[in-house]
Structures are given as C-alpha cells and as structure tokens.
Design a protein around this motif. Structure first.
Motif, PDB file in Angstrom:
ATOM      1  N   GLU A  75      58.196   8.062  32.558  1.00  0.00           N
ATOM      2  CA  GLU A  75      57.160   9.092  32.468  1.00  0.00           C
ATOM      3  C   GLU A  75      57.316   9.952  31.217  1.00  0.00           C
ATOM      4  N   TYR A  76      58.506   9.922  30.599  1.00  0.00           N
ATOM      5  CA  TYR A  76      58.685  10.634  29.328  1.00  0.00           C
ATOM      6  C   TYR A  76      59.219   9.705  28.245  1.00  0.00           C
ATOM      7  N   GLY A  77      58.899   8.403  28.393  1.00  0.00           N
ATOM      8  CA  GLY A  77      59.122   7.451  27.312  1.00  0.00           C
ATOM      9  C   GLY A  77      60.535   6.962  27.127  1.00  0.00           C
ATOM     10  N   VAL A  78      61.347   6.960  28.203  1.00  0.00           N
ATOM     11  CA  VAL A  78      62.739   6.524  28.125  1.00  0.00           C
ATOM     12  C   VAL A  78      62.985   5.427  29.159  1.00  0.00           C
ATOM     13  N   ALA A  79      63.774   4.419  28.764  1.00  0.00           N
ATOM     14  CA  ALA A  79      64.110   3.347  29.700  1.00  0.00           C
ATOM     15  C   ALA A  79      65.093   3.859  30.755  1.00  0.00           C
ATOM     16  N   ALA A  80      64.923   3.403  31.986  1.00  0.00           N
ATOM     17  CA  ALA A  80      65.786   3.834  33.085  1.00  0.00           C
ATOM     18  C   ALA A  80      67.184   3.239  32.951  1.00  0.00           C
ATOM     19  N   THR A  81      68.189   4.054  33.259  1.00  0.00           N
ATOM     20  CA  THR A  81      69.573   3.597  33.301  1.00  0.00           C
ATOM     21  C   THR A  81      70.176   4.027  34.639  1.00  0.00           C
ATOM     22  N   GLU A  82      71.377   3.574  34.905  1.00  0.00           N
ATOM     23  CA  GLU A  82      72.041   3.957  36.148  1.00  0.00           C
ATOM     24  C   GLU A  82      72.250   5.467  36.224  1.00  0.00           C
ATOM     25  N   ALA A  83      72.419   6.099  35.068  1.00  0.00           N
ATOM     26  CA  ALA A  83      72.643   7.548  35.029  1.00  0.00           C
ATOM     27  C   ALA A  83      71.437   8.341  35.508  1.00  0.00           C
ATOM     28  N   HIS A  84      70.245   7.732  35.450  1.00  0.00           N
ATOM     29  CA  HIS A  84      69.040   8.447  35.858  1.00  0.00           C
ATOM     30  C   HIS A  84      68.912   8.547  37.375  1.00  0.00           C
ATOM     31  N   ASP A  92      55.979  10.563  41.971  1.00  0.00           N
ATOM     32  CA  ASP A  92      55.598  10.727  40.563  1.00  0.00           C
ATOM     33  C   ASP A  92      54.087  10.585  40.395  1.00  0.00           C
ATOM     34  N   ALA A  93      53.523   9.568  41.077  1.00  0.00           N
ATOM     35  CA  ALA A  93      52.111   9.234  40.904  1.00  0.00           C
ATOM     36  C   ALA A  93      51.187  10.322  41.442  1.00  0.00           C
ATOM     37  N   ILE A  94      51.687  11.143  42.368  1.00  0.00           N
ATOM     38  CA  ILE A  94      50.897  12.257  42.884  1.00  0.00           C
ATOM     39  C   ILE A  94      51.227  13.551  42.153  1.00  0.00           C
ATOM     40  N   ALA A  95      52.498  13.866  42.034  1.00  0.00           N
ATOM     41  CA  ALA A  95      52.911  15.180  41.544  1.00  0.00           C
ATOM     42  C   ALA A  95      52.538  15.428  40.086  1.00  0.00           C
ATOM     43  N   LEU A  96      52.732  14.437  39.226  1.00  0.00           N
ATOM     44  CA  LEU A  96      52.493  14.673  37.798  1.00  0.00           C
ATOM     45  C   LEU A  96      51.017  14.939  37.492  1.00  0.00           C
ATOM     46  N   PRO A  97      50.088  14.093  37.970  1.00  0.00           N
ATOM     47  CA  PRO A  97      48.678  14.418  37.728  1.00  0.00           C
ATOM     48  C   PRO A  97      48.225  15.670  38.480  1.00  0.00           C
ATOM     49  N   LEU A  98      48.862  15.964  39.618  1.00  0.00           N
ATOM     50  CA  LEU A  98      48.522  17.183  40.358  1.00  0.00           C
ATOM     51  C   LEU A  98      48.857  18.411  39.527  1.00  0.00           C
ATOM     52  N   VAL A  99      50.017  18.418  38.888  1.00  0.00           N
ATOM     53  CA  VAL A  99      50.406  19.543  38.032  1.00  0.00           C
ATOM     54  C   VAL A  99      49.383  19.735  36.918  1.00  0.00           C
ATOM     55  N   ARG A 100      49.021  18.647  36.249  1.00  0.00           N
ATOM     56  CA  ARG A 100      48.077  18.759  35.132  1.00  0.00           C
ATOM     57  C   ARG A 100      46.724  19.292  35.614  1.00  0.00           C
ATOM     58  N   ALA A 101      46.285  18.830  36.776  1.00  0.00           N
ATOM     59  CA  ALA A 101      44.999  19.289  37.313  1.00  0.00           C
ATOM     60  C   ALA A 101      45.059  20.768  37.678  1.00  0.00           C
ATOM     61  N   VAL A 121      57.902  17.444  32.805  1.00  0.00           N
ATOM     62  CA  VAL A 121      57.486  16.111  32.367  1.00  0.00           C
ATOM     63  C   VAL A 121      55.967  16.011  32.296  1.00  0.00           C
ATOM     64  N   ALA A 122      55.276  16.568  33.285  1.00  0.00           N
ATOM     65  CA  ALA A 122      53.814  16.530  33.288  1.00  0.00           C
ATOM     66  C   ALA A 122      53.236  17.189  32.041  1.00  0.00           C
ATOM     67  N   MET A 123      53.969  18.166  31.501  1.00  0.00           N
ATOM     68  CA  MET A 123      53.494  18.889  30.323  1.00  0.00           C
ATOM     69  C   MET A 123      54.181  18.427  29.040  1.00  0.00           C
ATOM     70  N   GLY A 124      54.722  17.202  29.041  1.00  0.00           N
ATOM     71  CA  GLY A 124      55.196  16.595  27.801  1.00  0.00           C
ATOM     72  C   GLY A 124      56.654  16.792  27.452  1.00  0.00           C
ATOM     73  N   ARG A 191      53.562  23.282  25.625  1.00  0.00           N
ATOM     74  CA  ARG A 191      53.070  24.361  26.484  1.00  0.00           C
ATOM     75  C   ARG A 191      54.074  24.759  27.560  1.00  0.00           C
ATOM     76  N   PHE A 192      55.176  24.030  27.667  1.00  0.00           N
ATOM     77  CA  PHE A 192      56.199  24.336  28.658  1.00  0.00           C
ATOM     78  C   PHE A 192      57.126  25.398  28.073  1.00  0.00           C
ATOM     79  N   VAL A 193      56.883  26.644  28.450  1.00  0.00           N
ATOM     80  CA  VAL A 193      57.597  27.771  27.846  1.00  0.00           C
ATOM     81  C   VAL A 193      58.838  28.105  28.663  1.00  0.00           C
ATOM     82  N   ILE A 194      60.009  27.890  28.082  1.00  0.00           N
ATOM     83  CA  ILE A 194      61.260  28.233  28.758  1.00  0.00           C
ATOM     84  C   ILE A 194      61.463  29.738  28.663  1.00  0.00           C
TER      85      ILE A 194
END
Length: 257
Positions: A75-84, A92-101, A121-124, A191-194
């Motif tokens: 979802e942020y352009g990285v291949a999955a590893t065991e560490a993830h 993921d399929a519900i929450a990420l587009p829900l945040v953007r909406a 992640v939803a905001m890049g 737009r994700f302001v820490i």
C-alpha cells in the motif's frame, strides 16, 4: 433521540485456530460510549460484506482501532518481508479508502495505533516495519509479560508542537502515554502533519492538513482507561463533539430523504 453512531473498524481473528470472527476490543466501545457519548457499532471490515459508501451513510464517525495485523507494505510501494508481520488485506481494502473519503467529506475519524498507521498510509506516508531497529530508537512494543494493566501502563512522554492542535486540546505541551506498537511512520505524506513525538523522535500524533473535519490520530492506545486518563479523556471528548456536530448537520438531510 438516539446517539450518533461511531463505526468501530474491527479485526479478523481465528477462534480456537479454526473459527473465523470479526472482533473489537471492549475498551474501544467503552471509550466511544462513555467518553465520546456516541453509540459504538462494530464494523466487519471486509469489502465482501459492505462498501465504503454504505459505511459513510450509516455511521456519523469512525474509530480506526489498533490490531495485530499491519497495513500491507504494498500500500506504500514496498515489498512485504517477514519483518512486516501479519496482514489483514480485507481491512486495508476498507480502511484506507474510508480514510480518504472522510478527509474529503469532513466526516470525523479518530485513528489509534494501527489506525494511526492506516491514516498515514492512506495519505501517502511510508512505514518502518520495526522502529526499535533504528539507531537511537527505543522499544515501543507491548511488554511480553505482566497483567493487562502493566502492558497498558504509561511508559514515555510525548511532546507536542507548541501552540499546535494537540497542545491546545490537551492543555499541555508534554504528556505521558502508553506504547504498544512495533511499526512507525518513516516518511510522512504531504498532508499528514506530525504534531507529537516520543523522546526518541518517533512520530506519535498527527492530523491531516487542510481537512474540513476531525482527523486526529495517535500512535498510542488512548482507549485504555479513557474515562479517567487526563490525556485520553479530552481526545475522546473532542472526537465525540465532532461526531455530534456532523450528525446534527446532516439530520435535516436524512429527514428529507
């Protein structure tokens, strides 16, 4: 008159290693009901059963909860590893587009731990799979042993931007929080302001720039003892106020539909 509805994004579990279930922590429902003053509604986060559009019309606000599965790194352009670690692609399929909406509509949400990372992640933003492996970082993971009270005990300070959103909300620039996470935000989206950091500079609190609604998210778990904790209570109170304002604003629209 019924209370506004907060949809609580649930996680998938296997009970006794064979019975699939959706579940959410009781403390999430307790915080939403007793502190936010809203009706908690557990959401089975799976696009086979519901759509983002249906959720937006059914609920007034959303609580994006913590959970053992992590946001899939694809979802942020990285291949999955065991560490993830483990994943929940249905969530993921519900929450990420829900945040953007919600960001676009101004519909309130509060992100907690994994929920904070979903918002990021939803905001890049990108995530680091294991914060404690970075030079100078502390171990933010849940203690492996002890009572639940010990696992959710306050463990480190979080400092907020002076005069920022969280500073104004909490009435303090520095607070104590618990910590029960392994991953963390690495590169924030534009737009994700820490707005809050742990002593080791791990991002801990954020909001979405120029969003018309409530978009606060935190890396810790404020749902624990939310009615009594001086940091949790103002967060859930403000969230409840935002949800009520949203519900009031659209009540005439529902009545005329």
């Amino acid at each position: 008159m019924t209370r506004p509805i907060v949809g609580i994004i649930g996680n998938q579990y296997l009970i006794n290693d064979q019975y699939p279930a959706h579940a959410g922590g009781t403390m999430n429902s307790e915080a939403v009901s007793l502190v936010s003053g809203c009706m908690p509604l557990l959401i089975p986060a799976d696009p086979r059963f519901l759509s983002v559009a249906e959720l937006l019309e059914t609920c007034d606000g959303f609580l994006l909860t913590g959970g053992r599965p992590n946001v899939h790194p694809e979802e942020y352009g990285v291949a999955a590893t065991e560490a993830h670690g483990a994943f929940d692609r249905a969530r993921d399929a519900i929450a990420l587009p829900l945040v953007r909406a919600c960001v676009e509509r101004g519909q309130p949400f509060l992100g907690i731990c994994r929920g904070y990372q979903e918002v990021a992640v939803a905001m890049g933003s990108t995530l680091h799979p294991e914060i404690r492996e970075l030079p100078g970082r502390m171990n933010h993971r849940m203690p492996p042993d002890g009572t639940i009270e010990e696992k959710f005990a306050l463990r480190h300070k979080v400092r907020f931007t002076e005069g920022g959103v969280f500073h104004r909300l909490m009435g303090a620039q520095e607070v104590m929080t618990n910590t029960l996470h392994g991953q963390g935000v690495m590169q924030p989206g534009k737009r994700f302001v820490i707005d809050g950091w742990a002593p080791d500079e791990t991002p801990e609190a954020a909001y979405i720039k120029d969003a018309p609604g409530f978009t606060l998210s935190v890396q810790w778990h404020p749902e624990w003892d939310a009615a009594n904790d001086p940091v949790s209570r103002p967060l859930f109170t403000a969230f409840g106020d935002a949800v009520r304002a949203w519900a009031e604003a659209r009540r005439p629209l529902r009545a005329s539909a």
